[in-house]
Write a protein that holds these residues in place. Structure first.
Motif, PDB file in Angstrom:
ATOM      1  N   ARG A  30       0.832  -1.217   0.000  1.00 16.82           N
ATOM      2  CA  ARG A  30       0.000   0.000   0.000  1.00 16.82           C
ATOM      3  C   ARG A  30       0.864   1.264   0.000  1.00 16.82           C
ATOM      4  N   ALA A  31       1.924   1.240   0.777  1.00 15.83           N
ATOM      5  CA  ALA A  31       2.790   2.423   0.882  1.00 15.83           C
ATOM      6  C   ALA A  31       3.571   2.681  -0.405  1.00 15.83           C
ATOM      7  N   LEU A  32       3.966   1.612  -1.092  1.00 18.84           N
ATOM      8  CA  LEU A  32       4.841   1.768  -2.254  1.00 18.84           C
ATOM      9  C   LEU A  32       4.105   1.799  -3.589  1.00 18.84           C
ATOM     10  N   HIS A  33       2.860   1.365  -3.598  1.00 17.74           N
ATOM     11  CA  HIS A  33       2.091   1.307  -4.846  1.00 17.74           C
ATOM     12  C   HIS A  33       2.063   2.644  -5.606  1.00 17.74           C
ATOM     13  N   PRO A  34       1.879   3.775  -4.937  1.00 17.98           N
ATOM     14  CA  PRO A  34       1.877   5.042  -5.677  1.00 17.98           C
ATOM     15  C   PRO A  34       3.193   5.332  -6.395  1.00 17.98           C
ATOM     16  N   HIS A  35       4.255   4.631  -6.014  1.00 16.51           N
ATOM     17  CA  HIS A  35       5.564   4.832  -6.631  1.00 16.51           C
ATOM     18  C   HIS A  35       5.887   3.737  -7.646  1.00 16.51           C
ATOM     19  N   GLY A  36       4.889   2.892  -7.947  1.00 18.89           N
ATOM     20  CA  GLY A  36       5.071   1.852  -8.948  1.00 18.89           C
ATOM     21  C   GLY A  36       5.836   0.632  -8.466  1.00 18.89           C
ATOM     22  N   LEU A  37       5.936   0.458  -7.158  1.00 19.04           N
ATOM     23  CA  LEU A  37       6.674  -0.670  -6.593  1.00 19.04           C
ATOM     24  C   LEU A  37       5.782  -1.514  -5.707  1.00 19.04           C
ATOM     25  N   GLY A  38       6.135  -2.781  -5.599  1.00 16.36           N
ATOM     26  CA  GLY A  38       5.537  -3.667  -4.622  1.00 16.36           C
ATOM     27  C   GLY A  38       6.594  -4.049  -3.600  1.00 16.36           C
ATOM     28  N   ALA A  39       6.208  -4.825  -2.627  1.00 19.71           N
ATOM     29  CA  ALA A  39       7.131  -5.221  -1.560  1.00 19.71           C
ATOM     30  C   ALA A  39       8.335  -5.987  -2.104  1.00 19.71           C
ATOM     31  N   SER A  40       8.116  -6.916  -3.030  1.00 22.24           N
ATOM     32  CA  SER A  40       9.231  -7.697  -3.585  1.00 22.24           C
ATOM     33  C   SER A  40      10.153  -6.821  -4.427  1.00 22.24           C
ATOM     34  N   ASP A  41       9.579  -5.892  -5.183  1.00 20.63           N
ATOM     35  CA  ASP A  41      10.398  -4.961  -5.969  1.00 20.63           C
ATOM     36  C   ASP A  41      11.324  -4.179  -5.040  1.00 20.63           C
ATOM     37  N   PHE A  42      10.718  -3.642  -3.978  1.00 25.74           N
ATOM     38  CA  PHE A  42      11.508  -2.862  -3.033  1.00 25.74           C
ATOM     39  C   PHE A  42      12.592  -3.723  -2.400  1.00 25.74           C
ATOM     40  N   GLU A  43      12.254  -4.957  -2.059  1.00 21.16           N
ATOM     41  CA  GLU A  43      13.223  -5.825  -1.392  1.00 21.16           C
ATOM     42  C   GLU A  43      14.467  -6.017  -2.248  1.00 21.16           C
ATOM     43  N   VAL A  44      14.281  -6.193  -3.547  1.00 21.14           N
ATOM     44  CA  VAL A  44      15.427  -6.334  -4.447  1.00 21.14           C
ATOM     45  C   VAL A  44      16.224  -5.035  -4.488  1.00 21.14           C
ATOM     46  N   LEU A  45      15.541  -3.902  -4.641  1.00 17.38           N
ATOM     47  CA  LEU A  45      16.252  -2.619  -4.649  1.00 17.38           C
ATOM     48  C   LEU A  45      17.008  -2.396  -3.343  1.00 17.38           C
TER      49      LEU A  45
END
Length: 138
Positions: A30-45
């Motif tokens: 929910r927090a990252l969706h407006p930035h085009g990311l999901g939890a797994s995307d963020f985890e990799v970054l």
């Protein structure tokens, strides 16, 4: 009878862990969706930023496999999406043609820095106050 109680307690604890995991992933999504990311995307970054603190540093994809809770093929697809979005770059390892290096681009590093506080706040909301437990105690 005691074995059943122990098994039930173990199952209850397992379900509590699963519920906390699901709740936390949803909060991060929910927090990252407006930035085009999901939890797994963020985890990799986030892992790439930690493994590669300087621009141009690289990490072998194989080193990420056991750390992101995705299958190797799902991780490859995720990295492909991140690459398509210009957030990471992949290169073939010169020493071992089977190996693949991945690194954050400038755009990926900037996005990670921008959303890091959002992800950490989501973690705090979801995990910071465990009922009956002080943070850091298990």
């Amino acid at each position: 009878m005691a074995a059943n109680a122990t098994a039930t307690a173990l199952e209850d604890r397992w379900r509590d862990i699963l519920a906390a995991h699901a709740r936390t992933l949803c909060e991060i999504d929910r927090a990252l969706h407006p930035h085009g990311l999901g939890a797994s995307d963020f985890e990799v970054l986030d892992l790439l930023a930690a493994e590669n603190p300087q621009a141009g540093d690289q990490c072998r994809v194989q080193n990420l496999v056991g750390r992101v809770h995705l299958s190797q093929s799902a991780l490859s697809r995720l990295i492909g999406r991140l690459e398509k979005d210009g957030l990471v770059e992949r290169t073939v390892c010169a020493e071992d043609r089977r190996g693949v290096w991945v690194s954050l681009t400038g755009k990926g590093r900037a996005l990670h820095a921008r959303v890091l506080p959002l992800q950490r706040a989501a973690l705090e909301r979801s995990l910071g106050q465990v009922p009956g437990q002080a943070l850091g105690q298990g």
